[in-house]
Design an enzyme around this catalytic site. Structure first.
Site, mmCIF file in Angstrom:
data_model
loop_
_atom_site.group_PDB
_atom_site.id
_atom_site.type_symbol
_atom_site.label_atom_id
_atom_site.label_comp_id
_atom_site.label_asym_id
_atom_site.label_seq_id
_atom_site.Cartn_x
_atom_site.Cartn_y
_atom_site.Cartn_z
ATOM 1 N N TRP A 101 0.751 -1.166 0.048
ATOM 2 C CA TRP A 101 0.017 0.104 -0.027
ATOM 3 C C TRP A 101 0.828 1.259 -0.059
ATOM 4 C CZ3 TRP A 101 -4.111 -0.192 -2.139
ATOM 5 C CH2 TRP A 101 -5.154 -1.593 -2.050
ATOM 6 N N ASP A 170 -1.658 6.263 6.682
ATOM 7 C CA ASP A 170 -2.872 5.649 6.292
ATOM 8 C C ASP A 170 -3.119 4.518 7.262
ATOM 9 O OD1 ASP A 170 -4.385 3.880 4.790
ATOM 10 O OD2 ASP A 170 -2.803 3.440 3.229
ATOM 11 N N LYS A 194 -12.561 -1.816 5.739
ATOM 12 C CA LYS A 194 -11.707 -2.890 6.628
ATOM 13 C C LYS A 194 -12.299 -2.988 7.847
ATOM 14 C CE LYS A 194 -8.933 -2.862 2.901
ATOM 15 N NZ LYS A 194 -7.926 -1.947 2.614
HETATM 16 C C1 LIG Z 1 -7.251 -1.468 1.283
HETATM 17 C C2 LIG Z 1 -6.235 -0.155 1.512
HETATM 18 C C3 LIG Z 1 -6.065 0.837 0.560
HETATM 19 C C4 LIG Z 1 -6.804 1.201 -0.283
HETATM 20 O O1 LIG Z 1 -8.306 1.392 -0.079
HETATM 21 P P1 LIG Z 1 -9.264 1.831 -1.057
HETATM 22 O O2 LIG Z 1 -10.232 2.496 -0.099
HETATM 23 O O3 LIG Z 1 -9.631 0.566 -2.058
HETATM 24 O O4 LIG Z 1 -8.818 3.085 -2.028
HETATM 25 C C5 LIG Z 1 -5.100 1.590 1.126
HETATM 26 N N1 LIG Z 1 -4.417 1.585 2.091
HETATM 27 C C6 LIG Z 1 -4.355 0.357 3.006
HETATM 28 C C7 LIG Z 1 -3.481 0.185 4.303
HETATM 29 C C8 LIG Z 1 -5.430 -0.336 2.717
HETATM 30 O O5 LIG Z 1 -5.370 -1.554 3.552
#
Ligand SMILES: *Cc1c(COP(=O)(O)O)cnc(C)c1O
Length: 358
Positions: A101, A170, A194
């Site tokens: 990511w 993030d 998530k």
């Molecule tokens: C799933 C995820 C993303 C991407 O998320 P989207 O909502 O699909 O853009 C980015 N960073 C992390 C750490 C993730 O687990």
């Protein structure tokens, strides 16, 4: 019967939340319509939106010095929105690179800023978090970006070092899994699907003094100042995901808040990692100190048994444990809505499979 769902995302939601959403689906609080069918400017939805924000602020102890935004576009949109809002085109921004990511966040930022990789564990196949003593931060950087939990590699920051530049994290896969000292962060963002709710929503918590300097060509829907000014309703927000996330926040508070979430995920992760570590058949590639409590990747001693392992799991209603295609093996995600009972079922299955086939 509901399955044991270890999906990395979109992921399990608390059953109580789904029950409530079902009960309110056709007729929200006697109004005779669904939340999906009402104006985002109606009194009912405004109350839903405000309660969700208040609950999230209470859960994470977010004070008046931060905006909380509920936006479209998930986490990937923030990969672009962060540099557009927090730095000018030529500015240096530091990124700590700990997995796939992070790779994507860096690729997006490179289109918009002068990216400096201040530390990386790429040479070790992203199996650890570089210690802050290895970080080569840039004096005067506009911000420093980390991926708090790498959902695919299963590597998590357990401490957040003080950085001179605003720290941007993030937290798509670990927001609400532990208490946070928001004072440490300039900005935290997460895609909802998530640990927070359904897909279609992103949450941004941003320090107010960082807002209002978006570069002039920033699309207005991506401009934090404009979204903050409009209460995240510059355009129609993702109302239904916002409502469900609100139910998840209320559920988390009823469970005892983020401390209770943390204790639960620590118990679940300890059970699974112990099962992995005590066996010669299962293996975790990640350095112990940096292991994720949320996403637990593991491999079987004999990869040719992967298919049989997955089929046997499905037979016991243990779903979504196939590892990401980029790393292979297995991965169990232990988000807040995944019960300890589900982990017990997985651990029991792993023991039985090893006894039979290992
Ligand atoms: C799933 C995820 C993303 C991407 O998320 P989207 O909502 O699909 O853009 C980015 N960073 C992390 C750490 C993730 O687990």
């Amino acid at each position: 019967m509901r399955a044991f769902n270890f999906s990395p995302g979109p992921a399990a939601l608390p059953e109580a939340v789904l029950e409530q959403a079902r009960a309110e689906m056709l007729d929200y609080q006697g109004r005779g319509l669904s939340v999906m069918e009402m104006s985002h400017r109606s009194a009912e939805f405004m109350a839903i939106a405000e309660t969700a924000e208040a609950d999230l602020r209470a859960l994470l102890d977010i004070g008046d010095d931060h905006h909380v935004l509920f936006l479209h576009g998930g986490a990937s949109m923030q990969f672009a929105a962060v540099p557009m809002n927090l730095c000018a085109a030529g500015d240096v921004v530091d990124y700590i690179h700990t997995g796939s990511w992070g790779t994507k966040a860096i690729a997006e930022a490179r289109r918009l800023a002068n990216v400096h990789i201040a530390a990386s564990s790429e040479a070790e196949n992203f199996t650890r978090v570089p210690s802050p003593t290895e970080w080569r931060l840039t004096a005067g950087a506009a911000y420093c970006h980390i991926t708090a939990n790498e959902t695919i590699g299963g590597v998590q920051f357990h401490d957040f070092p003080a950085t001179g530049a605003p720290l941007v994290a993030d937290m798509s896969s670990d927001l609400l899994s532990r208490p946070l000292d928001m004072g440490r962060f300039g900005l935290v963002y997460a895609g909802a699907q998530k640990n927070l709710g359904p897909a279609g929503l992103g949450v941004v918590v941003v320090r107010k003094d960082l807002v209002g300097r978006a570069r002039t060509q920033t699309p207005r829907v991506l401009d934090y100042a404009i979204q903050a000014e409009h209460g995240s309703m510059f355009n129609t927000p993702p109302t239904f995901p916002w409502y469900i996330a609100g139910l998840v926040f209320r559920w988390a508070r009823e469970q005892g808040g983020v401390l209770a979430m943390q204790r639960a995920v620590e118990r679940k992760a300890a059970k699974l990692y112990t099962a992995i570590d005590e066996s010669d058949f299962y293996h975790s590639p990640v350095r112990i100190a940096d292991r994720s409590l949320m996403n637990v990747p593991f491999t079987l001693a004999e990869p040719r048994l992967d298919g049989a392992f997955l089929a046997g799991a499905e037979a016991r209603r243990i779903l979504n444990i196939r590892g990401h295609r980029s790393v292979g093996g297995m991965r169990a995600s232990l988000y807040n809505a995944v019960s300890e009972k589900a982990v017990d079922a997985l651990v029991a299955y792993m023991g039985d499979f090893e006894a039979e086939r290992g």
